[in-house]
Design a protein around this motif. Structure first.
Motif, mmCIF file in Angstrom:
data_model
loop_
_atom_site.group_PDB
_atom_site.id
_atom_site.type_symbol
_atom_site.label_atom_id
_atom_site.label_comp_id
_atom_site.label_asym_id
_atom_site.label_seq_id
_atom_site.Cartn_x
_atom_site.Cartn_y
_atom_site.Cartn_z
ATOM 1 N N ASP A 197 0.796 -1.219 0.000
ATOM 2 C CA ASP A 197 0.000 0.000 0.000
ATOM 3 C C ASP A 197 0.831 1.272 0.000
ATOM 4 O OD1 ASP A 197 -2.683 -1.248 0.282
ATOM 5 O OD2 ASP A 197 -1.793 -2.027 2.118
ATOM 6 N N LEU A 198 2.071 1.179 0.454
ATOM 7 C CA LEU A 198 2.908 2.365 0.563
ATOM 8 C C LEU A 198 4.364 1.918 0.557
ATOM 9 C CD1 LEU A 198 2.931 5.484 1.182
ATOM 10 C CD2 LEU A 198 3.128 4.872 3.590
ATOM 11 N N SER B 65 4.031 2.088 -9.267
ATOM 12 C CA SER B 65 2.783 2.840 -9.189
ATOM 13 C C SER B 65 2.222 2.785 -7.774
ATOM 14 C CB SER B 65 1.775 2.334 -10.220
ATOM 15 O OG SER B 65 1.546 0.967 -10.045
ATOM 16 N N PRO C 217 2.083 4.295 -4.073
ATOM 17 C CA PRO C 217 2.429 5.596 -3.505
ATOM 18 C C PRO C 217 3.751 5.540 -2.735
ATOM 19 C CG PRO C 217 0.129 5.079 -3.068
ATOM 20 C CD PRO C 217 0.741 3.838 -3.665
#
Lengths: 442, 442
Positions: free
Chosen positions: A199-200, A218, A220
């Protein structure tokens, strides 16, 4: 035993993340205390592994491949291990960042919306050679309920492996697989492609490295590329204060991203301010580079166009004389990296113009840029500093590892009831309330 | 006159953003009222341009290239223009999202830290063929102090050009270049590369399109790819309520992302619940596809593996019978898109387990998934819906177009004072305070 594939590790982390999100603060913090205790009980094993890394690094140092600074950062000592254990305990003692109700709103009677803080999920981290970084990042992830993929520097691989095993064993009560260690450089690229599962991504390292990560995923990315920070000495500055603050901003610790790189000086005060400031800097062995107008006043090297956008990270400072506040703002907007800027002035209006005209993460009035730091800001432990504008910026604490979810508690409401010209109206009334399981009254 | 290069437009927007950030709420809102008035005064010109678009689209419709739905969405009427003007006024009337002090903290006496909400900067938007989208996005950007790059669908190019000119002229008081129109598809790729100048990209459109954007830029992207939403009818559900809510979630408006795509039914209630629910759905012409266990109870088509991860956006629903709450959670975790899920149950503990086990943006208890919407949530106008976990998620209102900056007000503090064993201690005391220019007391 074959090493698990990186994809398998990430999948395990994803399942663990959903479980860990449900753990109480007490359970997560107990895991942290267990990690601290285990580190204290394992000094010998950690230092032994670390010696292998250090010996290897010293060979590289002799070969001219590594710097002495790298070897120093790598080296663990009993005292350093003690302070690492203390750091883990201090993370445990932080307020729980999860399960906070940020907004409670009655959409209608019996239909209540809660905005709840929750973990992000799976966080991929890639960090430098200091082995304490692994422990710090794992501790912050556990406290904030996130599963974490840990990729440390290869220089610290033996130390990291032992520290990782200690963490894993100490947190046997946590969902299996919540922390995953990966070691090969190639695995970084695998991670960057797993945008469905991670997710990060939080990279720490050189600007080039962070930019490489940003350009190749892509997912974050939370991190900072450069810290080209400015101090502007205004025409209305208290020059004695200005000398102190400008000195502190450079000299107190020049290697870090919040140290000043360029000093901008209003022309009205340049002749008074510069000679004394330059004396102070030179006494501290700061190499100074000035524009033409600066060099008319003090004897320093000539600054090139490249200087204005360079993060020295060293005892080097560029100086420019500007003819107005606006010219200072233009310079910062053109060359800065939106990290931290400070104006020194006794005029509140001019300070306000400065602060409101810049889109840097941190903008200061009469204070050193070096305050731009999670600990000094009172955020507790610092995850990193972000120069992006999205999600979290500036010094990032535990909050930066959380996001929110909307919980809606109803008793059978349908949207059809509220639709159309004859539809029921929404109430939309905020109230002081906290979501707890089954919290809706009635 | 030559058309300006896209790079020039983005540069102009970047300069305008810094100016616009300093505008008061009143000035920004005045711009919005002027836009609303200008739209009302220009019905004729707008409708004329729109007729050109519609005529072109009708030719494409006859050629089988466009759908009737697209032509309908494209077409403006005086009534529609009236409601667009009203929408702009309602954005003006929202609370100012800027300049809010989120945290005020005394680091020491005379050293005060303020976390202030500020605009993001330059927002790149790429949106579908409805011309009202251009006005809505521009209005939200202006209210939140952001410069905006507008790229609409080529089908609406004539309408968009006229609407853009109206907006530009009506906001002559705003910094020149705050809104920029780009038209060529190739310019989208130029924008995606300008990661130094554009702070956020917000695409609206098909999943494939949003994914294309995510895969081709290192600028943060706010958007949603898919909305595969679930309703789970638990063993402890009130079945009458469940029938109503499950029906509303699909039938009330099936084309949108928050409509349910898969209905999960606990085996204990499947035999009672399914026959009646299926009757209701079939009366509304919903095409039903069930797994084997569903088809033992009701006569529906067979669902394939692909059905579980498909967003129909239409009157189609897949149904699966599960043998436990955990099996329902597994299904949602495997096939869902983290958008919106709802559990129907009278058991608060089971509802809580459901809500805390999922990492979807919105998780509901006894309410239709269709409530997942900015207007219904009381966020005011909706910028879009995000299925990402970073920055803003779920329905995104004006707040999603803001970020924060740290302002530090001091009187000459240096970090050296607080460093080392003998250093002064930080206070780190939060207080109720608001930053206003020169706000620090003394």
């Amino acid at each position: 035993m074959t090493e698990k594939a990186t994809e398998t590790k990430v999948d395990e982390a994803q399942s663990a993340a959903l479980e860990l999100a449900k753990y109480s603060d007490e359970r997560r913090s107990d895991g942290l205390y267990a990690i601290a205790d285990a580190i204290e009980a394992s000094h010998e094993a950690i230092l032994e592994a670390n010696e292998v890394d250090v010996a290897e690094a010293e060979t590289m140092l002799e070969a001219g491949e590594y710097s002495q600074a790298l070897v120093d950062r790598l080296k663990l000592t009993p005292t350093k291990l003690e302070s690492i254990a203390e750091m883990v305990r201090s993370v445990a003692e932080q307020d729980d960042p999860l399960g906070k109700t940020q907004t409670a709103r009655k959409l209608d009677d019996g239909l209540e919306l809660y905005e709840q803080t929750v973990p992000i999920g799976v966080v991929g981290t890639i960090f430098e050679s200091r082995p304490d970084a692994l422990v710090q990042i794992a501790a912050l992830a556990l406290k904030s309920g996130n599963a974490v993929i840990l990729k440390g520097g290869s220089e610290a691989s033996e130390s990291n492996r032992v520290l990782y095993e200690i963490i894993r064993e100490a947190t046997a009560d946590a969902p299996d697989g919540w922390a995953q260690l990966i070691e090969a450089r190639a695995d970084v690229d695998t991670i960057l492609e797993m945008d469905d599962a991670i997710d990060l991504v939080m990279p720490r390292g050189s600007s080039e490295f962070v930019r490489y990560i940003q350009d190749n995923t892509s997912i974050p990315v939370l991190g900072h590329t450069e810290g080209v920070c400015h101090v502007y000495v205004d025409s209305e500055a208290d020059l004695e204060m200005a000398t102190e603050v400008a000195y502190d901003a450079k000299v107190q610790y020049p290697a870090v991203c919040n140290a000043v790189e360029t000093l901008l000086v209003h022309e009205d005060v340049a002749e008074t301010f510069l000679p004394e400031a330059v004396d102070r800097y030179e006494a501290a062995d700061v190499e100074l580079r000035g524009d033409e107008r600066t060099r008319e006043i003090v004897d320093v090297e000539s600054a090139t166009e490249e200087d204005w956008s360079t993060e020295y990270g060293d005892l080097i400072l560029s100086i420019r004389v500007v003819n107005s506040l606006e010219a200072a703002l233009d310079h910062i907007t053109t060359y800065g990296s939106k990290h931290t800027e400070s104006i020194l002035t006794e005029d509140g209006d001019r300070a306000s113009t400065f602060m409101r005209s810049l889109d840097s993460a941190s903008v200061f009035h009469n204070a050193s840029t070096r305050f731009s730091d999670g600990y000094r800001f009172g955020l507790g432990a610092e995850v990193g500093i972000s120069t992006g504008k999205i999600h979290a910026r500036g010094p990032v604490g535990l909050e930066g590892l959380t996001t929110y979810q909307y919980y809606l508690e109803g008793d059978g409401q349908c949207v059809g009831t509220y639709a159309g010209a004859d539809g029921k109206e929404y109430l939309h009334e905020d109230f002081d309330g906290t979501w707890t399981p089954g919290s809706r009254s009635e």
